[in-house]
Design a protein around this motif. Structure first.
Motif, mmCIF file in Angstrom:
data_model
loop_
_atom_site.group_PDB
_atom_site.id
_atom_site.type_symbol
_atom_site.label_atom_id
_atom_site.label_comp_id
_atom_site.label_asym_id
_atom_site.label_seq_id
_atom_site.Cartn_x
_atom_site.Cartn_y
_atom_site.Cartn_z
ATOM 1 N N ARG A 1 6.076 2.245 -5.691
ATOM 2 C CA ARG A 1 6.405 1.053 -6.474
ATOM 3 C C ARG A 1 7.104 -0.007 -5.615
ATOM 4 N N GLU A 2 8.033 0.433 -4.780
ATOM 5 C CA GLU A 2 8.723 -0.505 -3.894
ATOM 6 C C GLU A 2 7.753 -1.126 -2.886
ATOM 7 N N VAL A 3 6.806 -0.327 -2.402
ATOM 8 C CA VAL A 3 5.799 -0.859 -1.470
ATOM 9 C C VAL A 3 4.995 -1.953 -2.164
ATOM 10 N N ARG A 4 4.557 -1.673 -3.396
ATOM 11 C CA ARG A 4 3.780 -2.671 -4.147
ATOM 12 C C ARG A 4 4.577 -3.949 -4.370
ATOM 13 N N ARG A 5 5.862 -3.802 -4.668
ATOM 14 C CA ARG A 5 6.705 -4.985 -4.907
ATOM 15 C C ARG A 5 6.843 -5.842 -3.652
ATOM 16 N N ASP B 1 -1.509 -6.355 0.150
ATOM 17 C CA ASP B 1 -1.675 -6.554 1.591
ATOM 18 C C ASP B 1 -1.800 -5.249 2.369
ATOM 19 N N VAL B 2 -1.483 -4.126 1.716
ATOM 20 C CA VAL B 2 -1.561 -2.832 2.403
ATOM 21 C C VAL B 2 -2.238 -1.795 1.514
ATOM 22 N N TRP B 3 -2.868 -0.825 2.143
ATOM 23 C CA TRP B 3 -3.447 0.334 1.466
ATOM 24 C C TRP B 3 -2.308 1.333 1.328
ATOM 25 N N ILE B 4 -2.060 1.825 0.139
ATOM 26 C CA ILE B 4 -0.946 2.749 -0.077
ATOM 27 C C ILE B 4 -1.461 4.172 -0.242
ATOM 28 N N VAL B 5 -0.956 5.057 0.609
ATOM 29 C CA VAL B 5 -1.201 6.487 0.466
ATOM 30 C C VAL B 5 0.020 7.025 -0.270
ATOM 31 N N GLY B 6 -0.187 7.495 -1.474
ATOM 32 C CA GLY B 6 0.931 7.930 -2.304
ATOM 33 C C GLY B 6 1.544 9.236 -1.859
ATOM 34 N N GLY B 7 2.718 9.483 -2.356
ATOM 35 C CA GLY B 7 3.418 10.726 -2.076
ATOM 36 C C GLY B 7 4.908 10.490 -1.998
ATOM 37 N N ARG B 8 5.630 11.554 -1.802
ATOM 38 C CA ARG B 8 7.085 11.462 -1.712
ATOM 39 C C ARG B 8 7.538 11.497 -0.272
ATOM 40 N N ILE B 9 8.586 10.748 -0.027
ATOM 41 C CA ILE B 9 9.172 10.763 1.310
ATOM 42 C C ILE B 9 9.950 12.060 1.495
ATOM 43 N N GLY B 10 10.299 12.343 2.740
ATOM 44 C CA GLY B 10 11.095 13.526 3.041
ATOM 45 C C GLY B 10 12.556 13.326 2.678
ATOM 46 N N ARG B 11 13.376 14.251 3.085
ATOM 47 C CA ARG B 11 14.794 14.229 2.715
ATOM 48 C C ARG B 11 15.693 13.648 3.798
ATOM 49 N N GLN B 12 15.110 13.207 4.879
ATOM 50 C CA GLN B 12 15.872 12.616 5.977
ATOM 51 C C GLN B 12 16.562 11.344 5.476
ATOM 52 N N LYS B 13 17.828 11.190 5.755
ATOM 53 C CA LYS B 13 18.587 10.028 5.273
ATOM 54 C C LYS B 13 18.520 8.841 6.225
ATOM 55 N N SER B 14 18.304 9.105 7.493
ATOM 56 C CA SER B 14 18.309 8.024 8.479
ATOM 57 C C SER B 14 16.991 8.007 9.243
ATOM 58 N N PRO B 15 16.704 6.893 9.917
ATOM 59 C CA PRO B 15 15.475 6.825 10.709
ATOM 60 C C PRO B 15 15.479 7.870 11.825
ATOM 61 N N SER B 16 14.321 8.079 12.415
ATOM 62 C CA SER B 16 14.219 9.062 13.494
ATOM 63 C C SER B 16 15.110 8.674 14.671
ATOM 64 N N GLN B 17 15.569 9.687 15.373
ATOM 65 C CA GLN B 17 16.287 9.445 16.625
ATOM 66 C C GLN B 17 15.283 8.879 17.622
ATOM 67 N N ILE B 18 15.764 8.067 18.540
ATOM 68 C CA ILE B 18 14.913 7.597 19.637
ATOM 69 C C ILE B 18 15.570 8.047 20.933
#
Length: 189
Positions: free
Chosen positions: A153-157, A162-179
């Motif tokens: 829903r947030e992606v659509r908003r 403008d984008v193709w949405i592949v649905g599903g749930r995100i993981g449980r990680q709270k922060s972006p990946s380490q680099i």
């Protein structure tokens, strides 16, 4: 459930064609929806940067379902580094590795010789790369300065059609990946 919905074979083919024409795709990752495209299309990278209002000098992350899928973009790392990557991945850890000269500057970042790559911990993101038989750009799905999208829903908003949405749930990680710089081991984020 942490996986995107199963993508039917016909939808995979349509998405593959859409991406080859420079389309963008949003998909769940470890901490938020990712926004991606094919890493070899300058047109798509420009479209992604424009849509996000992201400065083009910043590099982008590329994900794959396994290290071997990322190798065509990379100079061959040492055996020790390859072994370490295989032990670390899949994980929310992005490594900067030396890119091949054919890698677009829009992807690695202008004036940069390294490419940020990851085999994500999110099974659905890996399955998407596997199903499409290609690595994908993976940047947070948001416009510059906005919070990253965590639901379809947030992606659509934020992005509408403008984008193709592949649905599903995100993981449980709270922060972006380490680099992490793969050569020095220095953590950059």
């Amino acid at each position: 459930m942490l996986f995107p919905r199963i993508i039917a074979a016909s939808a995979q083919r349509k998405l593959s064609v859409y991406l080859k024409k420079g389309g963008l795709v949003a998909y769940p990752t470890e901490s938020c929806y990712g926004l991606g495209c094919l890493p070899t299309l300058a047109k798509a990278l420009g479209k992604l940067a424009h849509l996000k209002k992201r400065p083009q000098h910043k590099g982008m992350i590329v994900i794959g379902n396994q290290f071997e899928q990322l190798q065509p973009l990379l100079q061959m790392p040492s055996e020790n580094l390859q072994d370490m990557l295989r032990k670390e991945w899949p994980a929310p850890k992005t490594f900067l590795l030396s890119a091949k000269s054919c890698v677009l500057p829009e992807l690695r970042g202008k004036q940069r010789s390294k490419l940020a790559v990851r085999v994500p911990a999110h099974v659905g993101a890996r399955r998407l790369c596997q199903a499409l038989q290609t690595p994908l750009v993976s940047t947070s799905c948001n416009r510059a300065g906005k919070r990253a999208c965590r639901t379809e829903r947030e992606v659509r908003r934020q992005f509408g059609r403008d984008v193709w949405i592949v649905g599903g749930r995100i993981g449980r990680q709270k922060s972006p990946s380490q680099i992490i710089d793969g050569e020095t081991g220095k953590r950059l984020r």
